[in-house]
Write an enzyme that holds these catalytic residues in place. Sequence first.
Site, PDB file in Angstrom:
ATOM      1  N   ASP A 489       0.234  -3.162   5.867  1.00 46.45           N
ATOM      2  CA  ASP A 489      -1.184  -2.804   5.820  1.00 46.45           C
ATOM      3  C   ASP A 489      -2.039  -4.002   5.432  1.00 46.45           C
ATOM      4  OD1 ASP A 489      -0.116  -2.812   3.215  1.00 46.45           O
ATOM      5  OD2 ASP A 489      -1.651  -1.456   2.470  1.00 46.45           O
ATOM      6  N   ARG A 493      -2.766  -8.164  -1.690  1.00 46.47           N
ATOM      7  CA  ARG A 493      -2.733  -7.499  -2.994  1.00 46.47           C
ATOM      8  C   ARG A 493      -1.333  -6.957  -3.276  1.00 46.47           C
ATOM      9  NH1 ARG A 493      -6.711  -2.968  -0.588  1.00 46.47           N
ATOM     10  NH2 ARG A 493      -5.190  -1.464   0.181  1.00 46.47           N
ATOM     11  N   ASP A 494      -1.172  -6.240  -4.368  1.00 44.16           N
ATOM     12  CA  ASP A 494       0.151  -5.750  -4.748  1.00 44.16           C
ATOM     13  C   ASP A 494       0.482  -4.446  -4.017  1.00 44.16           C
ATOM     14  OD1 ASP A 494      -1.739  -4.275  -6.071  1.00 44.16           O
ATOM     15  OD2 ASP A 494      -0.839  -4.480  -8.061  1.00 44.16           O
ATOM     16  N   GLU A 495       0.533  -4.545  -2.687  1.00 41.91           N
ATOM     17  CA  GLU A 495       0.851  -3.395  -1.841  1.00 41.91           C
ATOM     18  C   GLU A 495       1.724  -3.870  -0.683  1.00 41.91           C
ATOM     19  OE1 GLU A 495      -1.422   0.344   0.346  1.00 41.91           O
ATOM     20  OE2 GLU A 495      -2.550  -1.099  -0.830  1.00 41.91           O
ATOM     21  N   ASP A 502      -1.643   3.261   9.797  1.00 44.94           N
ATOM     22  CA  ASP A 502      -2.397   2.077  10.199  1.00 44.94           C
ATOM     23  C   ASP A 502      -2.072   1.626  11.615  1.00 44.94           C
ATOM     24  OD1 ASP A 502      -2.918   2.299   7.500  1.00 44.94           O
ATOM     25  OD2 ASP A 502      -2.845   0.152   7.123  1.00 44.94           O
ATOM     26  N   TRP A 554      -0.330  10.639   9.539  1.00 40.28           N
ATOM     27  CA  TRP A 554       0.426   9.412   9.271  1.00 40.28           C
ATOM     28  C   TRP A 554       1.832   9.481   9.884  1.00 40.28           C
ATOM     29  CZ3 TRP A 554      -4.230   9.125   7.834  1.00 40.28           C
ATOM     30  CH2 TRP A 554      -4.771   7.991   7.254  1.00 40.28           C
ATOM     31  N   GLU A 771     -10.611  -3.792   5.561  1.00 37.15           N
ATOM     32  CA  GLU A 771     -10.067  -2.446   5.325  1.00 37.15           C
ATOM     33  C   GLU A 771     -11.161  -1.388   5.378  1.00 37.15           C
ATOM     34  OE1 GLU A 771      -7.237  -0.219   1.993  1.00 37.15           O
ATOM     35  OE2 GLU A 771      -8.326  -2.048   1.465  1.00 37.15           O
ATOM     36  N   HIS A 787      -7.005  -6.112   7.045  1.00 36.18           N
ATOM     37  CA  HIS A 787      -6.376  -4.879   7.498  1.00 36.18           C
ATOM     38  C   HIS A 787      -6.608  -4.769   9.004  1.00 36.18           C
ATOM     39  CE1 HIS A 787      -5.262  -3.094   3.681  1.00 36.18           C
ATOM     40  NE2 HIS A 787      -5.069  -1.916   4.234  1.00 36.18           N
TER      41      HIS A 787
END
Length: 912
Positions: A489, A493-495, A502, A554, A771, A787
Amino acid sequence: MNKRLTFCFLTVLMLMGCTGKEAVSVVNLRCEQRVNPDGIDCTSPVLSWELSSALRDVRQVEYRILVASSLEKLKADEADLWDSKQVESDRSIQVAYAGTALSSRTACYWKVQAVTNKGVTGWSKPARWTMGLLAPSDWEAKWTGLDRSFPDDVLEGKTQLPARYFRKTFSLENRKIEKATLYISGLGFYEAYINAKRVGSQVMSPTPTDYSKVIKYNTFDVTRLLSKGDNAIGVTLGNGRFFSMRIPGVRHFGYPKMILQLEVDYADGGKTVVVSDDTWMATADGPIRSNNEFDGEAYDARKELTGWAAPGFNDAGWLQAEIVPSPGGRLEAQLNRNINVMETIRPVAVSEPVPGVFILDMGQNMVGWLRMKVKGEEGKQVKLRFAETLKEDGTLYLDNLRGALVTDTYTLKGKQTETWEPSFTYHGFRYVEITGFPSKPSVDNFEGQVVYDEVDLTGTFETSDPMINRIYKNAYWGIRGNYRGMPTDCPQRDERMGWLGDRAVGSHGESFIFDIRNLYVKWLNDIEQAQREDGSIPDVAPNYWSVYSDNMTWPGTYVIIANMLYEQYGDKAPIASHYDSMKRWMAYMCERYMVDGIMTKDRYGDWCMPPESPELVHSQDPSRKTDAAVLGTTFYFRILYLLERFALLLDKPDDAVDFARQAQAVREAYNAKYFNPESGQYSNNTVTANLLSLCYGMVPAGYEEAVFNNIIEKTAGEFDNHVSTGLVGVQWLMRGLSDYGRPDLALRIATNRDYPSWGYMIEHDATTIWELWNGNTADPSMNSGNHVMLLGDLIVWFYEYLAGIRNMPGNVGFKEIEMKPYPLDGLDYVTASFHSVHGLVKSAWKKENGVFHWDVTIPCNTSATVYLPCGKGITDEDKEAIEREGAQFVGTEDNYAVFKIPSGVYHLKAAL
């Protein structure tokens, strides 16, 4: 069918042209090994080729494939593995190997000859593949590691773990080496060296998986790296997704470990095998002091282990390596390509907003890392922090990175100029904060290493509108920057997770730009491996985050991408492999959440609908929110349609009938509950509710225009000709508007420069896709600058509508092509190309003095139906000129003259 057989393919691209007396001949073999040709562990690979010729109307009518166990035998036409004989067929993609059963390590050399309507080609140049290790018993190696921590390790929260270094010396006999093959998997990441020379150019490998289910190994021909006598092999292990970046928080598998098998074959038939086991030496006291995908890498050059992967190194102070438990997953050859450094870019500026704090501007939001040149005193530490944007005072804006530290540190050893780049981390960034640099840094001290999966570029696109071109460029940078052995995605960042929602329709657009087949085939495997026993499909795969919210939108991506792979690449194997899993998921959703024909479950809504206030992440206005059951039911209906198609493809007629029956019942229940025939509105009349109902074929006959009018009224009125949907609706917005007669509105939306629009992002200095539509004003907890989810069907619309390149309805793999451009007011030209599995397709049109000029390229062994825009009607002169080139006039349709054309290059024109 064994899943390991279904997703394997080997493609050879044969460029054919005219040489000598041959009308079509093989002149320039280009072997597009979309997998590593060494180490294929499926016994039925599929073979593909392309024909190319300066002639028109080149069609294959027969082919013959020869496969031999040596190059010498193949050159002598001795096909000891497979001779397909003459096969009467026009098929040139995914022809399944059907020869002698293949065993581990078998080398397979092959070539093909085609008979065409223009003559017989010469034999292609040889291509090859080599079988990997097909059975567990082929592995003599043991899982090896150090299952322990050391004093400086941080094992909870933001973890810090140094790299592990392993080495072994061995001796090779004084005999001629015929071939040496290295099989390796190092978890989370590895770098391998033989005699101090790097094995391969890949980075952050192998590809990420649920290591308890499947572990991918890579295979390398390392013959040139070995010598007679003493040799050494070394492996560095980084944490990757194996030793978690967050404990707890992200799934954790254990300490880094490896399995390695080096097989050296001598010319006289002898063999030496070197394996990972407890005879190796190991240390964690090397220069990579910590490595974490979220937080960065710390490197202390003073602790470099000079010569550690070469013979003669003194490892007396190292530890004995340990045989450790397997992570649990079965070992499989990696068929999707590894990550690599795909481009190098130079910074554009350095500023100093605070004394001693320098900001490096790359000029582009990118994914990868910096390569740095620095000279200074021993012990001096340079710190690099990465971010996508700056504050007004010129310093880094870090709020949107959440808890990611995004910091690399380098401690100098203090001799000559030192060059460094990290090994086991990456960053999403445009700007880098530099502190501790021994002197004032300049742009010449740094290079940006652009890192993503080694996927081939297959598409180009350009128009006369600079904004569309900028949007396309931003999409290109964002898409490729989020390929990490899985589609992620975000990269900063911490993802950085593989969120399914997506990439639904977005993957279709991506397939025009890159060859993503094996990447997405692999991802479908990740999705099924994450499926629970009860049938539930996660929202994130691999399931490093455990997110099982049981919605349709999703997880529906699972089915949508399998359909994309079939349509764009002609690849039915993923459908066959995952069909039962998909059925199980649908049955689970029906049993749990279906009420009177309505799928009641949805979690995320029409995610990232443009909110009514600039500071909001999500709209709070009920009139903008699409009902959960509307989303769930429309998607359930769409998935039933796709599964009916899959059932027919797989010769399961009873299933097809059942899916069709369910779909009819759902359609009736849905319309009874949500459709207002008097107003032509669905539910609360959101654009997404009406759009999905229309595009999915749920609207009762005769009401389509009324429903579409509501879409137009909302979009043009309430949203002032701007984006009027969130992530779910935008997957159909541009095509839906165009299909029902308002491509002009789609173009307006594509070229807007104010909020909300892709152009608004660019007007605010974006070089990738945000995003959020309001990513510059919303809560920083969710405003990633890189994103791709909000692209929706935009890239599909660029290629299939503006350029007019798409599959003919009912066809796949661009065997039959529909060329139907939209020459909209406001565009003077569109130029696009797409390298399909059958060859290069081009569409380049321009409007000049009231005449539409169109250059079209149709690859050999395909045909096309072309729709030539002719607003004033096709003249007899133009029609006859086109027919003289071999086209067949079909008739007129709306403002198009329709022709059937065979392969070739054409220039068409007509008065607008």
